[in-house]
Design an enzyme around this catalytic site. Structure first.
Site, short mmCIF file in Angstrom:
data_model
loop_
_atom_site.label_atom_id
_atom_site.label_comp_id
_atom_site.label_asym_id
_atom_site.label_seq_id
_atom_site.Cartn_x
_atom_site.Cartn_y
_atom_site.Cartn_z
CG HIS A 65 12.79 -0.36 -10.63
ND1 HIS A 65 12.25 -1.31 -9.80
CD2 HIS A 65 13.20 -1.03 -11.73
CE1 HIS A 65 12.34 -2.50 -10.36
NE2 HIS A 65 12.92 -2.36 -11.54
CG HIS A 85 9.58 -2.51 -14.95
ND1 HIS A 85 9.62 -3.54 -15.86
CD2 HIS A 85 10.45 -2.86 -13.97
CE1 HIS A 85 10.47 -4.46 -15.44
NE2 HIS A 85 11.00 -4.07 -14.31
CG ASP A 128 8.67 -3.54 -6.85
OD1 ASP A 128 9.30 -3.44 -7.92
OD2 ASP A 128 8.59 -4.61 -6.20
CB ILE A 129 4.51 -6.77 -5.20
CG1 ILE A 129 3.52 -7.47 -4.28
CG2 ILE A 129 5.55 -7.74 -5.71
CD1 ILE A 129 2.33 -6.64 -3.92
P1 5GP Z 1 13.08 -6.04 -12.96
O1 5GP Z 1 12.34 -6.69 -14.12
O2 5GP Z 1 13.35 -4.59 -13.20
O3 5GP Z 1 14.31 -6.82 -12.60
O4 5GP Z 1 12.14 -6.11 -11.68
C1 5GP Z 1 10.76 -6.33 -11.74
C2 5GP Z 1 10.11 -5.70 -10.53
O5 5GP Z 1 8.73 -5.95 -10.58
C3 5GP Z 1 10.61 -6.24 -9.17
O6 5GP Z 1 11.04 -5.15 -8.36
C4 5GP Z 1 9.40 -6.96 -8.59
O7 5GP Z 1 9.29 -6.84 -7.19
C5 5GP Z 1 8.25 -6.27 -9.30
N1 5GP Z 1 7.09 -7.14 -9.47
C6 5GP Z 1 7.09 -8.38 -10.01
N2 5GP Z 1 5.84 -8.88 -10.04
C7 5GP Z 1 5.04 -7.93 -9.51
C8 5GP Z 1 3.63 -7.85 -9.28
O8 5GP Z 1 2.86 -8.76 -9.55
N3 5GP Z 1 3.16 -6.72 -8.74
C9 5GP Z 1 3.97 -5.66 -8.41
N4 5GP Z 1 3.39 -4.60 -7.87
N5 5GP Z 1 5.30 -5.69 -8.62
C10 5GP Z 1 5.83 -6.81 -9.17
#
Ligand code: 5GP
Length: 130
Positions: A95, A93, A29-30
C-alpha cells in the site's frame, strides 16, 4: 483459483491502473484510505511478501519507489507512506498512501471517491511516473 489481483492484471476485473512493468503492476485501491491510495503488486501470485524470492522482492520495492515518486508529484503530501498487510487479499501488495498528518495511515478510515475522480486521478499519477 486466481486471486482477485491476478484477475485485475489479466484485465478480467477493471481497475484504475497507474503503472505496469514486466513483473509488477500498480493500481488505485478501490476503497482508498486517502486520495491517491495505490497498491503495488507482483504479477506472480504469491501470498506472503517475505516468501518472494530476493529478485522479485527487490524489483517490487524499486517499482513501488518509482510509483511513490510519481504519486508525490500529484498528491500534495509530506511523505508517501508504505504499508504491507495482506490479510484480506492473499496476493502480495504494497500500500502506498500520501500522508499529511499522523494517523493518515489508518485502515479504519476511508474517503469517498467517484469513479470519475478515481479515473482522473489514476491518469494523472500514471502520467507523473517516470
Ligand atoms: P489487505 O489485504 O492489505 O488487508 O487489503 C487489501 C486491499 O485491497 C484493501 O485496501 C482493499 O480495499 C483492496 N481491494 C480489495 N479488492 C479490490 C479490488 O477488487 N480492486 C481494488 N482496486 N482494490 C481492492
Amino acid at each position: 483459483m486466481a486471486t482477485i489481483f491476478s484477475k485485475i492484471v489479466a484485465g478480467e476485473i477493471p481497475c484504475y491502473k497507474v503503472a505496469e512493468t514486466e513483473h509488477c503492476f500498480a493500481f488505485l485501491d478501490i476503497n482508498p484510505v486517502v486520495p491517491g491510495h495505490v497498491l503495488c503488486i507482483p504479477k506472480k501470485e504469491v501470498d506472503y511478501i517475505f516468501d518472494l524470492d530476493d529478485e522479485l522482492f527487490t524489483e517490487l520495492h524499486l517499482f513501488a519507489k518509482r510509483v511513490a515518486k510519481g504519486l508525490k508529484k500529484v498528491c500534495p503530501c509530506i511523505k508517501i507512506g508504505e504499508a504491507v498487510v495482506g490479510i484480506d487479499v492473499p496476493h502480495v501488495h504494497i500500500h502506498l498512501m500520501p500522508l499529511n498528518k499522523p494517523g493518515d495511515l489508518n485502515f479504519a478510515h476511508h474517503v469517498e471517491m467517484t469513479p470519475d475522480e478515481l479515473s482522473a486521478l489514476a491518469a494523472r499519477i500514471a502520467a507523473a511516473i517516470e
